[in-house]
Design a protein around this motif. Structure first.
Motif, PDB file in Angstrom:
ATOM      1  N   ILE A   1     -11.659   2.011   3.907  1.00  0.00           N
ATOM      2  CA  ILE A   1     -11.252   2.786   3.591  1.00  0.00           C
ATOM      3  C   ILE A   1     -12.537   4.003   3.346  1.00  0.00           C
ATOM      4  O   ILE A   1     -13.037   4.677   4.004  1.00  0.00           O
TER       5      ILE A   1
ATOM      6  N   TRP B   1       1.019  -1.339   0.101  1.00  0.00           N
ATOM      7  CA  TRP B   1      -0.020  -0.344   0.103  1.00  0.00           C
ATOM      8  C   TRP B   1       1.044   1.639   0.024  1.00  0.00           C
ATOM      9  O   TRP B   1       1.599   1.470   0.607  1.00  0.00           O
TER      10      TRP B   1
ATOM     11  N   HIS C   1       0.758   4.904  -0.392  1.00  0.00           N
ATOM     12  CA  HIS C   1      -0.058   6.549  -0.195  1.00  0.00           C
ATOM     13  C   HIS C   1       0.925   7.574  -0.876  1.00  0.00           C
ATOM     14  O   HIS C   1       1.780   7.822  -0.193  1.00  0.00           O
TER      15      HIS C   1
ATOM     16  N   THR D   1      -3.078   4.896  -3.248  1.00  0.00           N
ATOM     17  CA  THR D   1      -4.119   6.129  -3.034  1.00  0.00           C
ATOM     18  C   THR D   1      -3.237   7.232  -3.273  1.00  0.00           C
ATOM     19  O   THR D   1      -2.171   7.376  -2.766  1.00  0.00           O
TER      20      THR D   1
ATOM     21  N   PRO E   1      -6.655   7.964   5.206  1.00  0.00           N
ATOM     22  CA  PRO E   1      -5.905   7.118   4.900  1.00  0.00           C
ATOM     23  C   PRO E   1      -5.221   6.442   6.551  1.00  0.00           C
ATOM     24  O   PRO E   1      -4.384   5.376   6.606  1.00  0.00           O
TER      25      PRO E   1
END
Length: 335
Positions: A157, A49, A51, A125, A134
């Protein structure tokens, strides 16, 4: 640690805000930026993941050249077109969602967009302005109770985005309740301004939340196979909650409209009453003014002038006319 508070000097330069490798058991570990491009799962169920800052110059080349995101998709992810929507692209899910803006000096209706792309093994994201959602999910991962797979991460989310809207609904309903309990005889202009502000907030929230409702329905219908049934159920719960919020917005708009109509009706009634009273007063003094004006002209031979009692004659006549007027106004229920 990758995640940290970003100063104004670094904001917008480094595209990576934080990176985590989900272990598939509810926990996660940080990953450095230099390790992202060559990342491969070390164990079954791991998920990367990232961000990112959407407006950072390096984001788009990084998405295309190193993360393997298609060119057209990368343009969508960094675009300023932030209307909520969702689509499936092969085995990947692409979506643009919105959340409440809780940044200082911002209005809740100034919602923040969150773009996401996920192929089941990597979740990316992107945002332009700081947002808390987040980090809420990251906090769950750091506690070991976070999402266990890609679908679960997206579902959480979505849930956090929707849940945070509740505070804006509560605040807006509190303002309406306060106005309903307030004395509407106060400053009408100020009260109308407050009510108009509430209505604008409702319309702005609805403008963003209605397409978000459609985007979540699209995710639930067309998500790839890695989006499991329990993830769909969680998204359905978020959809139902968002539907309730939309209904609350409709009720808030109607309540504000009723308050606005009542306030305007009271102002109009007060204005009409003042006009009515002025008309009554004018109606009373019009004939009296005519009599006194007529008798006060400086013309020889006016009745009563030579007798020396003309003043009392006029005064008595005015008193009689006034009494007759008051009697007739009372009989006609004008007073």
């Amino acid at each position: 640690m990758i995640e940290q508070n970003v100063t104004d000097e670094t904001e917008g330069k480094d595209p990576l805000i934080f990176g985590r490798i989900l272990d598939g058991k509810g926990g996660a570990r940080p990953i450095r930026r230099e390790d992202v491009d060559a990342w491969e799962p070390e164990a079954p169920g791991e998920l990367l993941w990232l961000h990112l800052r959407r407006h950072a110059p390096e984001v788009k080349p990084w998405l295309v050249d190193y993360l393997g995101v298609p060119q057209a998709t990368s343009e969508l992810l960094v675009s300023d077109s932030t209307r909520p929507r969702a689509l499936r692209e092969g085995d990947a899910l692409v979506a643009t969602l919105r959340g409440i803006n809780f940044n200082p000096s911002a209005q809740p209706e100034d919602m923040i967009s969150l773009q996401l792309w996920c192929d089941g093994k990597r979740l990316i994201t992107l945002r332009k302005l700081p947002m808390q959602t987040p980090r809420d999910v990251i906090a769950l991962l750091d506690q070991g109770v976070g999402p266990v797979d890609a679908g679960n991460a997206i579902a959480q989310i979505v849930e956090q985005l929707v849940v945070r809207m509740n505070q804006s609904m509560v605040d807006m309903n509190d303002k309406i309740d306060e106005l309903e309990e307030a004395d509407l005889e106060g400053d009408a202009e100020e009260l109308l301004h407050r009510i108009s502000s509430i209505r604008r907030n409702c319309l702005s929230l609805q403008r963003h939340m209605a397409p978000q409702h459609e985007a979540l329905l699209q995710i639930n219908r067309d998500a790839p196979e890695w989006f499991e049934d329990h993830d769909r159920r969680e998204v359905l719960e978020s959809i139902a909650r968002l539907r309730r919020y939309l209904d609350d917005i409709d009720i808030s708009k109607e309540s504000a409209l009723v308050l606005q109509d009542e306030l305007r009706a009271r102002s109009l009634a007060s204005s009409e009453h003042a006009t009515y009273m002025l008309t009554i007063v004018a109606g009373i003094f019009l004939p009296l003014g005519f009599i006194t004006g007529l008798m006060g002209i400086n013309v020889g031979g006016m009745p009563g002038v030579d007798a020396g009692n003309g003043f009392w004659i006029v005064t008595g006549l005015c008193a009689a006319i006034l009494s007759l007027q008051l009697f007739l106004f009372w009989k006609w229920k004008w007073l």
